[in-house]
Design a protein around this motif. Structure first.
Motif, PDB file in Angstrom:
ATOM      1  N   THR A   1       0.883  -1.168   0.000  1.00  0.00           N
ATOM      2  CA  THR A   1       0.000   0.000   0.000  1.00  0.00           C
ATOM      3  C   THR A   1       0.917   1.213   0.000  1.00  0.00           C
ATOM      4  OG1 THR A   1      -1.737  -1.175   1.224  1.00  0.00           O
ATOM      5  CG2 THR A   1      -1.824   1.225   1.234  1.00  0.00           C
ATOM      6  N   LEU A   2       1.353   1.646  -1.169  1.00  0.00           N
ATOM      7  CA  LEU A   2       2.417   2.636  -1.258  1.00  0.00           C
ATOM      8  C   LEU A   2       2.009   4.012  -0.741  1.00  0.00           C
ATOM      9  CD1 LEU A   2       3.950   1.690  -4.720  1.00  0.00           C
ATOM     10  CD2 LEU A   2       4.876   1.217  -2.439  1.00  0.00           C
ATOM     11  N   PHE A   3       0.719   4.306  -0.741  1.00  0.00           N
ATOM     12  CA  PHE A   3       0.273   5.620  -0.256  1.00  0.00           C
ATOM     13  C   PHE A   3       0.660   5.847   1.200  1.00  0.00           C
ATOM     14  CE2 PHE A   3      -2.886   8.507   1.609  1.00  0.00           C
ATOM     15  CZ  PHE A   3      -2.766   9.594   0.746  1.00  0.00           C
ATOM     16  N   LYS A   4       0.848   4.785   1.973  1.00  0.00           N
ATOM     17  CA  LYS A   4       1.195   4.908   3.382  1.00  0.00           C
ATOM     18  C   LYS A   4       2.647   5.320   3.604  1.00  0.00           C
ATOM     19  CE  LYS A   4      -0.166   2.203   6.530  1.00  0.00           C
ATOM     20  NZ  LYS A   4      -0.310   1.025   7.401  1.00  0.00           N
ATOM     21  N   PHE A   5       3.463   5.311   2.550  1.00  0.00           N
ATOM     22  CA  PHE A   5       4.892   5.487   2.714  1.00  0.00           C
ATOM     23  C   PHE A   5       5.423   6.592   1.808  1.00  0.00           C
ATOM     24  CE2 PHE A   5       3.614   1.177   3.608  1.00  0.00           C
ATOM     25  CZ  PHE A   5       4.156   0.958   4.871  1.00  0.00           C
ATOM     26  N   GLN A   6       6.517   7.214   2.232  1.00  0.00           N
ATOM     27  CA  GLN A   6       7.209   8.249   1.451  1.00  0.00           C
ATOM     28  C   GLN A   6       6.300   9.426   1.118  1.00  0.00           C
ATOM     29  OE1 GLN A   6       8.476   5.842  -1.851  1.00  0.00           O
ATOM     30  NE2 GLN A   6      10.158   4.910  -0.716  1.00  0.00           N
ATOM     31  N   GLY A   7       5.459   9.787   2.077  1.00  0.00           N
ATOM     32  CA  GLY A   7       4.581  10.932   1.880  1.00  0.00           C
ATOM     33  C   GLY A   7       3.320  10.598   1.114  1.00  0.00           C
ATOM     34  N   TRP A   8       2.417  11.571   1.034  1.00  0.00           N
ATOM     35  CA  TRP A   8       1.097  11.352   0.452  1.00  0.00           C
ATOM     36  C   TRP A   8       0.990  11.801  -1.005  1.00  0.00           C
ATOM     37  CZ3 TRP A   8      -1.172  14.108   5.305  1.00  0.00           C
ATOM     38  CH2 TRP A   8      -1.113  13.229   6.397  1.00  0.00           C
ATOM     39  N   THR A   9       2.000  12.506  -1.524  1.00  0.00           N
ATOM     40  CA  THR A   9       1.888  12.980  -2.900  1.00  0.00           C
ATOM     41  C   THR A   9       2.291  11.916  -3.919  1.00  0.00           C
ATOM     42  OG1 THR A   9       4.101  13.963  -2.701  1.00  0.00           O
ATOM     43  CG2 THR A   9       2.182  15.420  -2.353  1.00  0.00           C
ATOM     44  N   ASP A  10       2.741  10.759  -3.456  1.00  0.00           N
ATOM     45  CA  ASP A  10       3.070   9.625  -4.342  1.00  0.00           C
ATOM     46  C   ASP A  10       4.126   9.992  -5.382  1.00  0.00           C
ATOM     47  OD1 ASP A  10       1.390   7.810  -3.109  1.00  0.00           O
ATOM     48  OD2 ASP A  10      -0.291   8.188  -4.447  1.00  0.00           O
ATOM     49  N   MET A  11       5.160  10.703  -4.956  1.00  0.00           N
ATOM     50  CA  MET A  11       6.178  11.134  -5.892  1.00  0.00           C
ATOM     51  C   MET A  11       7.070   9.994  -6.373  1.00  0.00           C
ATOM     52  SD  MET A  11       5.630  14.235  -6.555  1.00  0.00           S
ATOM     53  CE  MET A  11       7.097  14.409  -7.562  1.00  0.00           C
ATOM     54  N   PHE A  12       7.167   8.917  -5.595  1.00  0.00           N
ATOM     55  CA  PHE A  12       8.165   7.893  -5.892  1.00  0.00           C
ATOM     56  C   PHE A  12       7.547   6.522  -6.158  1.00  0.00           C
ATOM     57  CE2 PHE A  12       9.947  11.013  -2.882  1.00  0.00           C
ATOM     58  CZ  PHE A  12      10.882  11.603  -3.724  1.00  0.00           C
ATOM     59  N   LEU A  13       6.344   6.504  -6.713  1.00  0.00           N
ATOM     60  CA  LEU A  13       5.689   5.224  -7.012  1.00  0.00           C
ATOM     61  C   LEU A  13       6.480   4.411  -8.039  1.00  0.00           C
ATOM     62  CD1 LEU A  13       1.904   6.168  -7.249  1.00  0.00           C
ATOM     63  CD2 LEU A  13       3.187   5.327  -5.283  1.00  0.00           C
ATOM     64  N   ASN A  14       6.987   5.089  -9.048  1.00  0.00           N
ATOM     65  CA  ASN A  14       7.777   4.441 -10.103  1.00  0.00           C
ATOM     66  C   ASN A  14       7.065   3.216 -10.657  1.00  0.00           C
ATOM     67  OD1 ASN A  14       9.870   4.040 -11.881  1.00  0.00           O
ATOM     68  ND2 ASN A  14      11.264   3.156 -10.363  1.00  0.00           N
ATOM     69  N   LYS A  15       5.856   3.431 -11.175  1.00  0.00           N
ATOM     70  CA  LYS A  15       5.043   2.377 -11.792  1.00  0.00           C
ATOM     71  C   LYS A  15       4.717   1.244 -10.815  1.00  0.00           C
ATOM     72  CE  LYS A  15       6.889   3.335 -16.397  1.00  0.00           C
ATOM     73  NZ  LYS A  15       7.588   2.798 -17.583  1.00  0.00           N
ATOM     74  N   GLY A  16       4.584   1.600  -9.533  1.00  0.00           N
ATOM     75  CA  GLY A  16       4.189   0.621  -8.535  1.00  0.00           C
ATOM     76  C   GLY A  16       5.331  -0.115  -7.878  1.00  0.00           C
ATOM     77  N   LEU A  17       6.569   0.182  -8.238  1.00  0.00           N
ATOM     78  CA  LEU A  17       7.706  -0.508  -7.631  1.00  0.00           C
ATOM     79  C   LEU A  17       8.055   0.043  -6.252  1.00  0.00           C
ATOM     80  CD1 LEU A  17      10.056  -0.917 -10.732  1.00  0.00           C
ATOM     81  CD2 LEU A  17       8.425  -2.564  -9.773  1.00  0.00           C
ATOM     82  N   GLY A  18       7.750   1.312  -5.988  1.00  0.00           N
ATOM     83  CA  GLY A  18       7.943   1.876  -4.659  1.00  0.00           C
ATOM     84  C   GLY A  18       9.349   2.322  -4.362  1.00  0.00           C
ATOM     85  N   ASN A  19      10.213   2.407  -5.371  1.00  0.00           N
ATOM     86  CA  ASN A  19      11.589   2.845  -5.177  1.00  0.00           C
ATOM     87  C   ASN A  19      12.120   3.320  -6.521  1.00  0.00           C
ATOM     88  OD1 ASN A  19      14.045   3.362  -3.945  1.00  0.00           O
ATOM     89  ND2 ASN A  19      14.649   1.220  -3.740  1.00  0.00           N
ATOM     90  N   ILE A  20      13.276   3.966  -6.521  1.00  0.00           N
ATOM     91  CA  ILE A  20      13.921   4.418  -7.747  1.00  0.00           C
ATOM     92  C   ILE A  20      15.310   3.805  -7.821  1.00  0.00           C
ATOM     93  CG2 ILE A  20      12.584   6.551  -7.784  1.00  0.00           C
ATOM     94  CD1 ILE A  20      15.060   8.013  -6.739  1.00  0.00           C
ATOM     95  N   SER A  21      15.946   3.915  -8.978  1.00  0.00           N
ATOM     96  CA  SER A  21      17.204   3.200  -9.196  1.00  0.00           C
ATOM     97  C   SER A  21      18.334   3.691  -8.304  1.00  0.00           C
ATOM     98  CB  SER A  21      17.624   3.308 -10.670  1.00  0.00           C
ATOM     99  OG  SER A  21      17.777   4.655 -11.051  1.00  0.00           O
ATOM    100  N   GLU A  22      18.225   4.910  -7.767  1.00  0.00           N
ATOM    101  CA  GLU A  22      19.247   5.414  -6.842  1.00  0.00           C
ATOM    102  C   GLU A  22      18.943   5.083  -5.380  1.00  0.00           C
ATOM    103  OE1 GLU A  22      19.152   7.907 -10.523  1.00  0.00           O
ATOM    104  OE2 GLU A  22      17.658   7.280  -9.073  1.00  0.00           O
ATOM    105  N   GLY A  23      17.781   4.468  -5.104  1.00  0.00           N
ATOM    106  CA  GLY A  23      17.387   4.193  -3.726  1.00  0.00           C
ATOM    107  C   GLY A  23      16.821   5.427  -3.046  1.00  0.00           C
ATOM    108  N   ILE A  24      16.033   5.230  -1.988  1.00  0.00           N
ATOM    109  CA  ILE A  24      15.384   6.343  -1.288  1.00  0.00           C
ATOM    110  C   ILE A  24      15.585   6.209   0.215  1.00  0.00           C
ATOM    111  CG2 ILE A  24      13.204   7.534  -0.805  1.00  0.00           C
ATOM    112  CD1 ILE A  24      12.134   6.424  -3.439  1.00  0.00           C
ATOM    113  N   ASN A  25      16.075   7.289   0.835  1.00  0.00           N
ATOM    114  CA  ASN A  25      16.143   7.391   2.287  1.00  0.00           C
ATOM    115  C   ASN A  25      15.148   8.463   2.731  1.00  0.00           C
ATOM    116  OD1 ASN A  25      18.262   5.538   2.299  1.00  0.00           O
ATOM    117  ND2 ASN A  25      19.817   7.149   2.171  1.00  0.00           N
TER     118      ASN A  25
END
Length: 417
Positions: free
Chosen positions: A305-329
């Motif tokens: 449930t990606l909406f619960k994580f990394q804020g509510w604006t869903d900036m880092f969904l990345n087509k549902g993968l929930g992360n980007i190639s550089e990683g997210i802290n």
């Protein structure tokens, strides 16, 4: 496993089977059917999005949608019962890209209109266990790895066989075999379903000081859609959820490696440390979540449930993968409380990449969020706001992610009968 094309007939067969074999409360098949419970849920939501565009100016979208949910559960008969649930999503006003309507010039609000069977399963309870077969809601722990995306109007459910056992005191065992994921984009979308042959194991043991959980999530897609092969992963982790007086805390670690026909060949880690402290009348929270990456791939959570994580604006969904190639802290702070029956929460997130991008940048921006909620009887109302600031960020995700200032507002009214 049940698939959408055959699910309407399967619902009828499922209920008949549940009644024909079906907890010990009912004394006959007729009673099992007639003494069942029906429920109605209505959720009306207005959502508004405004975001900057690279060429200058902004891009907007808004939608007024209503989710109508009707469900029915039979009374138990000899351990068996049946459950069926129908959802309808209607759009009354606004212009937005709902992911299938083709309005790509508008901002994305992923609540496509349509009607479908949300859940339809047979369950059997005995031996301190419960077994379910069919389309069902499935969530584990905090939804970071397995969730139902309940925030969106079209919920994510699973065509699966699940088993839960609590025979040993304080020990809970869960297993699921997933054959299909019914995603939030609906039946009209080419990515509305993900066919799978996945196995999930989750075991938790409760101690006086808290609960320790271990899990193994072995995902394998059977779908020919190329993008889904990225989901083929093996994830192993452990979670500790503890309480010490007014302090509650979670510590979690997981390791993931590519599997099956995953086009990437990598191994990466996940870490979560968070705590909340009750300092009446406030509750203060602090957390740090890291989704790792290496040169060949990055840690993903495609069933979350990606909406619960990394804020509510869903900036880092990345087509549902929930992360980007550089990683997210993600470092985040929260403060909340209640007054006059109204609950409120403020949240702040600061994002950095684990690895620098091609420009040597690690700044992923920040987000500020605010929420107020109130419930009375069968009704509830919620007003939520989030503002993401890209700051001086440059392109990430191999150049495919251009961060942009974004504001979102949600007003939600719900009724349960």
């Amino acid at each position: 496993m049940l698939k959408k094309k055959s699910l309407t007939s399967a619902v009828s067969l499922g209920l008949l089977a549940a009644a024909a074999q079906t907890t010990f409360a009912a004394e006959s098949i007729t009673e099992a059917l007639s003494q069942g419970e029906a429920h109605l849920n209505l959720r009306l939501r207005y959502e508004s999005v405004a975001e900057d565009v690279a060429a200058g100016g902004n891009k907007t979208g808004d939608a007024l949608t209503l989710k109508t949910r009707v469900n029915y559960k039979t009374e138990g008969f000899k351990g068996f019962s049946g459950f069926v649930e129908f959802d309808d999503v209607s759009n009354f006003a606004g212009d937005s890209n709902d992911s299938v309507n083709g309005q790509v010039s508008e901002s994305l609000i992923a609540d496509p209109v349509g009607s479908e069977v949300n859940q339809a399963y047979i369950s059997y309870s005995n031996w301190n266990s419960e077994f379910k077969y069919g389309r069902q809601r499935l969530t584990y722990d905090n939804h970071r790895f397995v969730g139902h995306v309940g925030w969106r109007q079209n919920e994510q459910t699973y065509d699966a066989f699940t088993a839960a056992n609590s025979s040993v005191e304080n020990l809970k065992l869960n297993y699921a075999h997933i054959a299909n994921v019914n995603r939030i984009f609906g039946e009209a979308s080419v990515v509305g379903d993900t066919e799978m042959d996945s196995h999930l194991l989750n075991a938790s043991y409760t101690l006086p000081a808290g609960t320790v959980t271990g899990y193994a999530y072995l995902l394998e897609t059977d779908d020919n859609f190329a993008g889904f092969k990225r989901m083929d992963t093996d994830t192993y982790g452990v979670r500790w959820q503890g309480v010490a007086g007014d302090l509650a805390y979670n510590v979690e670690y997981a390791s993931q490696e590519s599997a099956g026909k995953n086009p990437a060949d990598y191994s990466s880690d996940y870490m979560l440390v968070e705590a909340s402290y009750k300092l009446a009348p406030l509750t203060l929270g602090l957390g740090y979540e890291a989704l790792g990456a290496d040169k060949d791939g990055f840690f993903i959570t495609p069933l979350a449930t990606l909406f619960k994580f990394q804020g509510w604006t869903d900036m880092f969904l990345n087509k549902g993968l929930g992360n980007i190639s550089e990683g997210i802290n993600d470092t985040y702070f929260t403060v909340g409380g209640a007054a006059l029956g109204v609950k409120w929460l403020l949240a702040y997130h600061s994002f950095e990449s684990e690895q620098n991008n091609a420009a040597g940048d690690s700044d992923l921006g920040s987000e500020l969020g605010a929420m107020v909620t109130k419930s009375w009887g069968p009704y509830s109302a919620e007003l939520r706001y989030a503002s993401y600031s890209a700051g001086d960020s440059t392109a990430f995700n191999g150049g495919g992610l251009s961060l942009k200032d974004t504001e979102k507002v949600w007003l939600t009214m719900s009724a349960n009968f």
